[in-house]
Scaffold this motif. Structure first.
Motif, PDB file in Angstrom:
ATOM      1  N   HIS A   1     -12.769   3.272   4.958  1.00 54.90           N
ATOM      2  CA  HIS A   1     -11.708   2.968   5.909  1.00 54.90           C
ATOM      3  C   HIS A   1     -12.279   2.269   7.141  1.00 54.90           C
ATOM      4  O   HIS A   1     -13.399   2.558   7.574  1.00 54.90           O
ATOM      5  CB  HIS A   1     -10.972   4.245   6.335  1.00 54.90           C
TER       6      HIS A   1
ATOM      7  N   GLU B   1       0.945  -4.140   4.277  1.00 59.46           N
ATOM      8  CA  GLU B   1      -0.125  -4.527   5.186  1.00 59.46           C
ATOM      9  C   GLU B   1      -0.198  -6.046   5.227  1.00 59.46           C
ATOM     10  O   GLU B   1      -0.328  -6.689   4.195  1.00 59.46           O
ATOM     11  CB  GLU B   1      -1.435  -3.928   4.667  1.00 59.46           C
TER      12      GLU B   1
ATOM     13  N   ALA C   1       0.787  -2.907  10.450  1.00 53.20           N
ATOM     14  CA  ALA C   1       0.007  -1.784   9.930  1.00 53.20           C
ATOM     15  C   ALA C   1      -1.295  -1.687  10.721  1.00 53.20           C
ATOM     16  O   ALA C   1      -2.008  -2.690  10.859  1.00 53.20           O
ATOM     17  CB  ALA C   1      -0.294  -1.993   8.449  1.00 53.20           C
TER      18      ALA C   1
ATOM     19  N   THR D   1       0.845  -1.192   0.000  1.00 53.53           N
ATOM     20  CA  THR D   1       0.000   0.000   0.000  1.00 53.53           C
ATOM     21  C   THR D   1       0.881   1.242   0.000  1.00 53.53           C
ATOM     22  O   THR D   1       2.099   1.160   0.162  1.00 53.53           O
ATOM     23  CB  THR D   1      -0.911   0.046   1.241  1.00 53.53           C
ATOM     24  N   ALA D   2       0.245   2.407  -0.171  1.00 49.65           N
ATOM     25  CA  ALA D   2       0.997   3.660  -0.169  1.00 49.65           C
ATOM     26  C   ALA D   2       1.649   3.917   1.184  1.00 49.65           C
ATOM     27  O   ALA D   2       2.617   4.685   1.288  1.00 49.65           O
ATOM     28  CB  ALA D   2       0.066   4.823  -0.525  1.00 49.65           C
ATOM     29  N   LYS D   3       1.133   3.259   2.243  1.00 52.63           N
ATOM     30  CA  LYS D   3       1.659   3.485   3.590  1.00 52.63           C
ATOM     31  C   LYS D   3       2.535   2.338   4.084  1.00 52.63           C
ATOM     32  O   LYS D   3       2.903   2.297   5.253  1.00 52.63           O
ATOM     33  CB  LYS D   3       0.486   3.694   4.551  1.00 52.63           C
ATOM     34  N   GLY D   4       2.862   1.396   3.204  1.00 49.79           N
ATOM     35  CA  GLY D   4       3.717   0.278   3.599  1.00 49.79           C
ATOM     36  C   GLY D   4       3.073  -1.061   3.301  1.00 49.79           C
ATOM     37  O   GLY D   4       2.062  -1.146   2.606  1.00 49.79           O
TER      38      GLY D   4
ATOM     39  N   ARG E   1      -6.452   1.795   9.391  1.00 42.07           N
ATOM     40  CA  ARG E   1      -6.144   2.447   8.112  1.00 42.07           C
ATOM     41  C   ARG E   1      -6.526   1.583   6.920  1.00 42.07           C
ATOM     42  O   ARG E   1      -6.412   2.019   5.768  1.00 42.07           O
ATOM     43  CB  ARG E   1      -4.645   2.768   8.039  1.00 42.07           C
ATOM     44  N   HIS E   2      -6.948   0.345   7.178  1.00 43.31           N
ATOM     45  CA  HIS E   2      -7.303  -0.544   6.067  1.00 43.31           C
ATOM     46  C   HIS E   2      -8.463   0.036   5.262  1.00 43.31           C
ATOM     47  O   HIS E   2      -9.439   0.548   5.823  1.00 43.31           O
ATOM     48  CB  HIS E   2      -7.694  -1.925   6.589  1.00 43.31           C
TER      49      HIS E   2
END
Length: 438
Positions: free
Chosen positions: A409, A262, A341, A257-260, A345-346
């Motif tokens: 989310h 998951e 993660a 994902t854009a945030k790392g 935020r999922h």
């Protein structure tokens, strides 16, 4: 002539005995494929007196795993004892530090100590092979590590525990409860007397941590995996899923994902049209989404003596060929740290089942709370029990309401449902199942 590869096996249970048998019966084929013979020269197990369906005449019996791991006549140490600690850990370390190659089916050991063991293999030049640790006969380790070495991986997910898949299959097909199916799985030997490691998702989490490392170049970390089990799944969830075009599976999912990265294990609704939805019973499956290629799904037996032994022998054959791949696909120095993660935020679709009280304004209250969190509803189904809304004594009966959301989310879903509960317009706790699209 090239000398045969001399193998020592620690652990002679169902898998270990089958490995001995395969090497004996398939010796000529293995030699032809490997370019050299493969011979079991020494073994060890808890009981020497136990009767086994293999001929061990001519094979040395060694007193303990450590002695076998450092045995001067052993080229390849095969660890089939299990467990994340000793004696497996010390024996595997000793073999690698002695420059020997190691083959193991021990997912718990790799999930907890994989980095340390891979570093020892890298330093001393031995192989560390573990195809059988994830999916048994399904060649997913080799596919990620070697077959797709030139492909960027976006997502890897799958059914990694046959016990859970068997239970969910029986629940769906026969309308049975979780408890009834679990009891039957234990009777048939698919579930342990204490089944929590399987049904609570921890077995799947260990396997997923290994796959995520291979797919994304992260350090193996079971602690980075979010875990939920299947005990909360009810027959009505499976019936609703079927009506809506879905099927419920316990999935292990690792996704970029854009945030790392998951990593998560939980019951999941998958479209009935997907390959993974067709996998029933104790069978396992893994789907790999790579850049520039259609999804690849590998399906097969994920456990059992013959399936696991097949993968172990294939790894031994690679050692005989002289193949020395980096255990996790990259040098240890290139593996990146990873952390859990936050599931808040999922982002994705959700199935929500509520027991709505049959009062005026209930539907409006639920809709208001969802709208406040900007949650859009794809579909909504009300199921009046027995075709009505009242019980025999005339009191209102809660009405099951099933919602399917568009992508949103998780923290929004949690906030909305907490508000709905505070409004006292539903009975009990909401059931929430994440949806995984193709």
């Amino acid at each position: 002539m090239v000398a045969p590869l001399k193998v020592g096996i620690a652990g002679l249970g169902t898998v270990g005995a089958e490995v001995v048998r395969l090497i004996e019966t398939q010796g000529r084929v293995l030699a032809g494929r490997s370019g050299r013979g493969i011979r079991v020269v020494a073994v060890t197990a808890r009981s020497k007196a136990k009767k086994r369906a293999v001929d061990l005449r001519g094979v040395e019996w060694v007193k303990d795993p450590m002695a076998l791991a450092t045995h001067p006549e052993v080229d390849c140490f095969v660890e089939l004892m299990g467990g994340a600690g000793d004696p497996a850990l010390s024996a595997v370390e000793a073999a690698l530090n002695a420059g020997k190659s190691v083959v193991t089916a021990n997912k718990a050991l790799l999930a907890k100590h994989g980095l340390k063991l891979a570093k020892a293999a890298e330093k001393h030049g031995g192989a560390l092979n573990f195809e059988a640790a994830v999916g048994a006969a399904i060649p997913v380790i080799k596919t990620l590590r070697e077959g797709l070495a030139g492909t960027g991986i976006n997502r890897v997910y799958g059914i990694l525990n046959g016990t859970c898949n068997y239970i969910l299959t029986r629940m769906e097909q026969e309308g049975l409860s979780f408890a009834e199916c679990l009891k039957d799985a234990q009777r048939l030997g698919y579930a342990e007397a204490n089944p929590s490691f399987d049904v609570d998702g921890h077995d799947t989490a260990q396997k997923l941590a290994i796959l995520a490392s291979l797919a994304f170049g992260t350090k193996v970390a079971q602690s980075a995996v979010y875990v939920e089990g299947i005990s909360s799944i009810a027959p009505e969830d499976l019936r609703a899923a079927a009506d809506l075009g879905y099927r419920v599976k316990l999935l292990g999912v690792a996704v970029r994902t854009a945030k790392g990265i998951e990593q998560r294990v939980h019951p999941t609704m998958v479209p009935k049209s997907s390959s993974i939805a067709q996998v029933m019973g104790v069978t396992n499956a893994v789907t790999i989404d790579g850049e520039g290629i259609p999804p690849i799904t590998l399906v097969g037996p994920g456990a059992g003596g013959a399936a696991t032994a097949s993968a172990v022998v294939a790894d031994i054959a690679d050692v005989a060929r002289g193949i020395r791949a980096n255990p996790f696909g990259r040098p240890i120095s290139h593996l990146r740290d990873t952390k859990k993660a936050p599931m808040e935020r999922h982002e994705g679709g959700y199935y929500i089942r509520l027991l709505a009280r049959d009062f005026p304004g209930t539907a409006a209250a639920i809709a208001t709370r969802l709208a406040e969190q900007k949650i859009s509803i794809e579909s909504i189904v009300q199921r009046h029990p027995n075709g009505g809304t009242a019980s025999a004594n005339g009191k209102a009966v809660p009405v099951p309401v099933i919602l399917i959301t568009y992508a949103t989310h998780e923290d929004a879903v949690r906030r909305a449902l907490a508000a709905v509960q505070r409004d006292k317009v539903i009975s009990g706790r909401p059931q929430v199942i994440r949806i995984e699209k193709n």
